[in-house]
Scaffold this active site. Structure first.
Site, short mmCIF file in Angstrom:
data_model
loop_
_atom_site.label_atom_id
_atom_site.label_comp_id
_atom_site.label_asym_id
_atom_site.label_seq_id
_atom_site.Cartn_x
_atom_site.Cartn_y
_atom_site.Cartn_z
N PRO A 8 0.81 -1.22 0.00
CA PRO A 8 0.00 0.00 0.00
C PRO A 8 0.84 1.26 0.00
O PRO A 8 1.87 1.36 0.69
CB PRO A 8 -0.81 -0.13 1.29
N CYS A 9 0.37 2.25 -0.77
CA CYS A 9 1.16 3.47 -0.98
C CYS A 9 0.68 4.67 -0.17
O CYS A 9 1.30 5.74 -0.22
CB CYS A 9 1.13 3.84 -2.47
#
Length: 292
Positions: free
Chosen positions: A72-73
């Site tokens: 996840p960014c």
């Protein structure tokens, strides 16, 4: 056949690219998002979904030849918390522990994240990522590639990294057995030359059907030329057509939209996904030895 172990799988866009590039097949995936997990169960019914990677004892798994992770960014993106490793959604450190506990070290690891990973905290976050992988005994090559460089009709710059078991690289240099698996060098070079940026800047054939796209028509036509499929209608009942977005992302028709015909779920999953053609071009570049 080479095997893939997938972490933070989403809808497996990165895995599709790795499978095509290396001629590999997934043996397990790890995804705890409800809708993404429902998608994986529908599309990959024979591949176990391990769920939350933080709750998995990876020492009990079959070690894959290739491990993939597009974690996840939100913790490093421009629209996210910007807390980096201090964010609960920062899963990279858990990924490192997961890999360390596997029965054997993967030959390759393929990572993906947003471009802002490189500038977050003045580069310290990215240096931490690279340093942690190198400390496990891997040699790394990475770079930023835009979706448009693979011909897709949008920019979407992403960071890609290929980590190779350094001991195997050394064996290969010495001419010992145990050469790294992957596409032949000539095949990799042909992929890079065949999909280079210069090739993609050539003017596409004019099509009256895309005139309504205005200034975006050349980009739409270019991707039409490359993928060989015309774009679906961009709007349905004045709403963005998820099948048009699926087309723009480089997935096969119906890959996601046949599983979730509803507008909202498909768009959310596509928006969080890796674009397979973009990832495949990144792999072609990053696994091609430099010309000395």
């Amino acid at each position: 056949m080479l095997t893939i172990g997938s972490l933070c799988t989403g809808i497996a866009g990165l895995d599709l690219a790795v499978a095509r590039h290396f001629g590999a097949t997934p043996i397990w995936m790890s995804e705890n998002n409800k809708r993404a997990s429902e998608f994986l169960a529908a599309r990959y019914p024979d591949v176990p979904n391990l769920g939350d990677l933080r709750k998995v004892d990876s020492s009990q798994l079959e070690a894959p030849d290739i491990l993939t992770a597009g974690w996840p960014c939100q913790s490093v993106s421009g629209l996210g918390s910007k807390l980096g490793p201090e964010d609960d959604r920062w899963l990279f450190d858990h990924i490192v522990e997961f890999v360390k506990n596997l029965p054997a070290r993967p030959n390759w690891m393929v990572f993906e994240n947003v471009q802002r990973l490189l500038s977050h905290d003045k580069g310290r976050t990215a240096r931490g990522v690279v340093g942690a992988v190198a400390a496990m005994g891997y040699s790394l090559r990475w770079g930023v590639l835009r979706a448009s460089e693979a011909g897709l009709p949008h920019l979407r710059a992403r960071w890609f990294c290929v980590a190779t078991d350094a001991s195997r690289l050394e064996s290969q240099r010495r001419g010992e057995r145990g050469e790294l698996a992957g596409p032949p060098e000539e095949d990799r070079r042909q992929r890079v030359q065949g999909q280079g940026v210069a090739d993609l800047r050539t003017a596409p054939v004019h099509r009256p059907e895309t005139a309504a796209f205005g200034k975006f028509a050349p980009a739409i036509n270019r991707w039409w030329d490359i993928c060989g499929r015309p774009p679906p209608d961009p709007l349905i009942d004045d709403r963005l057509n998820s099948r048009f977005v699926e087309w723009m992302c480089g997935y096969e028709p119906g890959y996601i939209c046949d599983v979730f015909p509803g507008h909202r779920t498909s768009l959310r999953l596509l928006g969080n996904s890796v674009m397979p053609p973009q990832a495949e071009l990144a792999l072609a570049v990053l696994t091609t030895p430099p010309v000395l």
